[in-house]
Design an enzyme around this catalytic site. Structure first.
Site, PDB file in Angstrom:
ATOM      1  N   ARG A 212      -6.752  -2.270   4.058  1.00  0.00           N
ATOM      2  CA  ARG A 212      -6.428  -1.185   4.980  1.00  0.00           C
ATOM      3  C   ARG A 212      -7.652  -0.917   5.850  1.00  0.00           C
ATOM      4  O   ARG A 212      -8.782  -1.093   5.397  1.00  0.00           O
ATOM      5  CB  ARG A 212      -6.051   0.099   4.225  1.00  0.00           C
ATOM      6  CG  ARG A 212      -4.629   0.136   3.668  1.00  0.00           C
ATOM      7  CD  ARG A 212      -3.564   0.264   4.758  1.00  0.00           C
ATOM      8  NE  ARG A 212      -2.212   0.296   4.209  1.00  0.00           N
ATOM      9  CZ  ARG A 212      -1.429  -0.774   4.041  1.00  0.00           C
ATOM     10  NH1 ARG A 212      -1.861  -1.970   4.361  1.00  0.00           N
ATOM     11  NH2 ARG A 212      -0.213  -0.648   3.540  1.00  0.00           N
TER      12      ARG A 212
ATOM     13  N   GLY B 156      -6.215  -8.983  -6.893  1.00  0.00           N
ATOM     14  CA  GLY B 156      -4.821  -8.706  -7.245  1.00  0.00           C
ATOM     15  C   GLY B 156      -3.939  -9.831  -6.712  1.00  0.00           C
ATOM     16  O   GLY B 156      -4.418 -10.949  -6.472  1.00  0.00           O
TER      17      GLY B 156
ATOM     18  N   SER C  96       2.401  -9.078   6.433  1.00  0.00           N
ATOM     19  CA  SER C  96       3.680  -9.360   5.763  1.00  0.00           C
ATOM     20  C   SER C  96       4.802  -9.642   6.761  1.00  0.00           C
ATOM     21  O   SER C  96       5.972  -9.733   6.378  1.00  0.00           O
ATOM     22  CB  SER C  96       4.073  -8.185   4.865  1.00  0.00           C
ATOM     23  OG  SER C  96       4.370  -7.052   5.653  1.00  0.00           O
TER      24      SER C  96
ATOM     25  N   HIS D 123      -1.896  -6.093  12.436  1.00  0.00           N
ATOM     26  CA  HIS D 123      -1.292  -5.776  11.132  1.00  0.00           C
ATOM     27  C   HIS D 123       0.014  -6.564  10.910  1.00  0.00           C
ATOM     28  O   HIS D 123       1.087  -5.974  10.735  1.00  0.00           O
ATOM     29  CB  HIS D 123      -1.031  -4.262  11.002  1.00  0.00           C
ATOM     30  CG  HIS D 123      -0.911  -3.818   9.565  1.00  0.00           C
ATOM     31  ND1 HIS D 123      -1.149  -2.529   9.162  1.00  0.00           N
ATOM     32  CD2 HIS D 123      -0.585  -4.491   8.438  1.00  0.00           C
ATOM     33  CE1 HIS D 123      -0.964  -2.425   7.858  1.00  0.00           C
ATOM     34  NE2 HIS D 123      -0.624  -3.620   7.384  1.00  0.00           N
ATOM     35  N   ILE D 124      -0.125  -7.883  10.903  1.00  0.00           N
ATOM     36  CA  ILE D 124       1.064  -8.739  10.753  1.00  0.00           C
ATOM     37  C   ILE D 124       1.112  -9.441   9.395  1.00  0.00           C
ATOM     38  O   ILE D 124       1.876 -10.374   9.195  1.00  0.00           O
ATOM     39  CB  ILE D 124       1.134  -9.816  11.870  1.00  0.00           C
ATOM     40  CG1 ILE D 124      -0.142 -10.668  11.902  1.00  0.00           C
ATOM     41  CG2 ILE D 124       1.389  -9.158  13.221  1.00  0.00           C
ATOM     42  CD1 ILE D 124      -0.033 -11.895  12.802  1.00  0.00           C
TER      43      ILE D 124
ATOM     44  N   GLY E 145       0.839  -1.199   0.000  1.00  0.00           N
ATOM     45  CA  GLY E 145       0.000   0.000   0.000  1.00  0.00           C
ATOM     46  C   GLY E 145       0.874   1.250   0.000  1.00  0.00           C
ATOM     47  O   GLY E 145       1.981   1.241   0.531  1.00  0.00           O
TER      48      GLY E 145
END
Ligand SMILES: *[C@@H]1O[C@H](CO)[C@@H](O)[C@H](O)[C@H]1NC(C)=O
Ligand SMILES: *[C@@H]1O[C@H](CO)[C@@H](O)[C@H](O)[C@H]1NC(C)=O
Length: 351
Positions: A268, A186, A319, A316-317, A109
């Site tokens: 997001r 995507g 990646s 928010h893990i 992002g």
């Protein structure tokens, strides 16, 4: 024979080798935004450039010092590597000077990258898509399992020692036979479908701007947003945050979902209107939600969403694996190398 060797040696020395071009780029300064940017990326950068790095984790988020640090380091830099989730300010770009050629985010992002300001200044922008798709898709699957099988409630039972044991207690939902709707097919959306293909999913549907050629091999059927909302048991948000996707899950779209729908967000936080999601979960208008991204991050521990039993939240893990974060750092660094040696960006946002 010796002569031949000599000639070969001379050719090797005189060819425009990496060593030569490195010499020419060593005086270029590259600024790294955070103190936790992986070593693998630093190695690539240090091979070619003079690397400056903030001693702080997040620009402007650890008081004035962390802000001043980058403002002081950036003048004269040719590239900025941005590995923080926090926004790139206009003030920082103003300080940089006209030689700043490229900003490389270490993320897929780039809603935090201040695209309009970069565009106006003719600064290139790269991100790091693809290398993180599989890791994020693994978290999408984890959220699907966690929300469908009520991990939040079940973990609370384990922690409290109060297990509700019974044949019909704390029952969850199957993936087998379900319809999985992907919003945004995507790289991450596709990787999620691939990973779910062993779960005997009944049907994959997806929506987006246009049909994707990759969808055929994945057995995913293109449909409208409304159709996807009406038929999906699992709704996976794998879109970036743009003006168009901002709050696309809101009271209206939640109202079109099935009563047993489970919303999964790996895009997001702001793709979802959290107040509307809270209401829908609280009133059991939908079944559950699994969220790796929320607004704000971190979510305060007394946030109303966390009071609900049917929401499973991760910090928010997506990646956050050793290998993926390293691959992201290297890709960002290689984008900088290309931009400063006159080659096209590998993964351009603003070419
Ligand atoms: C998004 O919306 C903001 C504010 O409404 C606007 O300033 C900006 O230009 C929009 N961006 C795009 C890409 O349309
Ligand atoms: C809800 O989201 C849909 C789909 O993105 C959009 O068309 C609609 O305008 C939104 N409604 C509200 C109230 O934000």
């Amino acid at each position: 024979m010796f002569y031949l060797l000599f000639v070969l040696f001379a050719i090797v020395l005189s060819s425009p080798s990496d060593a030569l071009s490195t010499k020419m780029t060593k005086n270029l300064k590259v600024l790294v935004s955070s103190n936790d940017y992986p070593e693998s990326g630093l190695e690539v950068l240090k091979e070619h450039f003079t690397v400056l790095q903030s001693r702080y984790l997040h620009f402007g988020k650890e008081g004035e010092d962390s802000k001043e640090e980058l403002l002081n380091l950036i003048p004269g830099c040719s590239a900025l590597v941005w590995s923080s989730h926090y926004p790139i300010s206009k003030e920082l770009l103003d300080k940089a000077g006209p030689q700043l050629k490229v900003v490389a985010t270490v993320s897929a992002g780039y809603n935090h990258a201040n695209v309009p300001e970069l565009k106006a200044r003719g600064i290139k922008l790269s991100n790091t898509p693809n290398v993180l798709s599989s890791a994020v898709a693994e978290i999408a699957v984890a959220l699907i399992l966690g929300a469908a099988r009520r991990f939040t409630e079940n973990l609370a039972q384990v922690r409290s020692g109060q297990w509700e044991i019974g044949f019909t207690k704390t029952l969850g939902q199957d993936i087998r036979g379900s319809t999985v709707g992907i919003i945004g097919l995507g790289g991450i959306g596709q990787a999620t479908v691939k990973r779910l293909s062993g779960f005997e999913v009944g049907k994959f549907v997806y929506t987006g701007h246009r049909e994707k050629p990759e969808a055929k091999a994945l057995n995913a059927e293109f449909t409208s947003l409304d159709n996807l909302l009406a038929q999906s048991d699992f709704i996976v948000l794998a879109v970036p945050l743009t003006n168009e996707t901002h709050h696309m899950i809101n009271a209206t779209t939640l109202g079109k979902m099935k009563k047993n729908a489970i919303v999964i967000n790996v895009g997001r936080g702001d793709v979802v209107d959290q107040d509307a999601l809270y209401d829908a979960l609280k009133n059991n208008q939908i079944y559950a939600a699994g969220l790796d991204v929320v607004t704000p991050e971190p979510l305060p521990k007394d946030h109303k969403l966390l009071s609900l039993p049917n929401v499973f939240v991760l910090p928010h893990i997506g990646s956050a694996t050793l290998r993926t974060r390293s691959d992201m750092a290297v890709l960002a660094a290689e984008n900088v190398v290309n931009a400063l040696t006159g080659k096209p960006l590998l993964t351009p946002v603003l070419p």
